[in-house]
Design an enzyme around this catalytic site. Structure first.
Site, PDB file in Angstrom:
ATOM      1  N   ASP A   1      13.393  -5.311 190.154  1.00  0.00           N
ATOM      2  CA  ASP A   1      14.164  -5.632 191.353  1.00  0.00           C
ATOM      3  C   ASP A   1      15.013  -4.438 191.775  1.00  0.00           C
ATOM      4  O   ASP A   1      16.193  -4.570 192.085  1.00  0.00           O
ATOM      5  CB  ASP A   1      15.047  -6.857 191.106  1.00  0.00           C
ATOM      6  CG  ASP A   1      15.466  -7.544 192.416  1.00  0.00           C
ATOM      7  OD1 ASP A   1      14.796  -7.316 193.449  1.00  0.00           O
ATOM      8  OD2 ASP A   1      16.437  -8.304 192.407  1.00  0.00           O
TER       9      ASP A   1
ATOM     10  N   GLY B   1      22.320 -16.187 187.887  1.00  0.00           N
ATOM     11  CA  GLY B   1      23.703 -16.415 187.530  1.00  0.00           C
ATOM     12  C   GLY B   1      24.681 -15.993 188.603  1.00  0.00           C
ATOM     13  O   GLY B   1      24.315 -15.319 189.567  1.00  0.00           O
TER      14      GLY B   1
END
Length: 370
Positions: A176, A64
């Site tokens: 991450d 996004g």
């Protein structure tokens, strides 16, 4: 000889011509890419998503685009993540986006970014709103002021461990952890408030991981911080994979360098698999305390069993270091006052290294590719 010389000159000219054509092609391709990104970035500006008005783009996060926004009634600064258009037609991508916000919203630790709202426009655009953080990412922190003192690194790592410990305790793996996804903020008169961002790749541990969809048995992450076991077998993600990445973050903060640096994502992954990392003290002129260095190297162990066995355990190890609590609020405030003019106006997920946001897809057979 004259013919050979003519032929050689013709070949060199042909090669030069091809090189020029390739260069022009790359320039045109980059210009088109930039134009596409600009169109995409401005597409939502001024748009209202539920009660939120989008003001401008402040970064990207996985699936996004993140915008600075205001709540229409509260006028509260907010960050809104809008699902990228290329994923909107994919039902599986939508489900991953929904799962991301649902899982992240379960986390309440003060060092984890807070989720405010979630919604979908009549056109089907998914978005969610989270707290707006005005600060500096760890990536930019090092870029601005170089390797950090051990006491400050201990402060940062301790708070990141708190965020990860809650997530891991709920069966969530971040996947991450990297300097660009951790911010230092000034909030409520406090300085160096740590926030862990972008749970866009968050994974929920299930009792039987083999029953997960095939696409979920692939690991997407950043090459500089990928644990060796994920490169070899994408299905073995665990909290210890996050701790390997956190060891890489600590290494970066102490030295200004990534643990392994190479010309390609593939080369970096091979180093994670096969090479022993040099101790931080060998790559920086600043003093690196032996107790902190030992923890960092333990996090970077190839075998997960040799790492700290939980974020909570790592936090306890950090608390036993001699310089723990040596970074004071006064020191933090002094740094912010001296460096405020050099800080990015907005910093959410931007990256300055060509590979720091490169994502590697690792299939269950251990093959890698961009």
């Amino acid at each position: 000889l004259g013919a050979l010389s003519l032929q050689r000159n013709f070949s060199l000219a042909a090669i030069a011509g091809l090189g020029l054509m390739l260069g022009l092609f790359l320039i045109v391709s980059n210009v088109r890419k930039i134009r596409h990104e600009v169109r995409e970035a401005v597409a939502h500006i001024g748009q209202k998503l539920g009660p939120f008005e989008l003001l401008y783009k402040i970064g990207d996060g996985g699936n996004g685009t993140v915008y600075r926004a205001n709540h229409a009634l509260l006028k509260r600064p907010t960050a809104v993540k809008v699902m990228l258009p290329q994923f909107a037609s994919s039902e599986s991508a939508k489900q991953r986006f929904i799962r991301e916000v649902q899982l992240t919203s379960r986390l309440t630790h003060p060092n984890t970014v807070a989720i405010y709202d979630f919604g979908q426009t009549p056109e089907g655009t998914l978005y969610y709103a989270m707290e707006h953080l005005n600060g500096v990412s760890l990536e930019d922190l090092v870029r601005i002021s170089g390797p950090q003192p051990a006491a400050r690194v201990l402060h940062i790592l301790h708070h990141v461990c708190g965020s990860l410990d809650e997530a891991h305790g709920q069966g969530l793996i971040h996947r991450d952890v990297k300097p660009a996804n951790i911010m230092l903020c000034e909030r409520g008169g406090l300085y160096d408030v740590v926030k862990v961002l972008d749970f866009g790749l968050v994974k929920e541990i299930q009792e039987d991981q083999q029953q997960q969809p095939e696409e979920d048995n692939a690991v997407v992450g950043t090459p500089f911080y990928l644990a060796p076991e994920l490169i070899s077998d994408a299905s073995v993600f665990s909290p210890l994979s996050d701790l390997y990445a956190l060891g890489g973050v600590a290494y970066f903060l102490l030295t200004g360098h990534n643990v392994f640096e190479g010309a390609s994502a593939m080369q970096i992954c091979e180093m994670h698999l096969n090479d022993a990392p040099p101790p931080p003290s060998q790559r920086v002129t600043l003093s690196v305390p032996s107790d902190l260095e030992a923890i960092v190297m333990q996090c970077l162990a190839k075998e997960p069993a040799r790492r700290p066995q939980s974020a909570g355990a790592m936090s306890e190890m950090l608390a036993r270091c001699e310089d723990f609590s040596a970074w004071t609020e006064q020191q933090a405030q002094k740094w912010w006052v001296e460096n405020r003019s050099t800080l990015p106006v907005e910093e959410q997920h931007d990256s300055h290294s060509p590979l720091s946001n490169t994502q590697m897809l690792v299939d269950t057979n251990g093959r890698t590719g961009p």
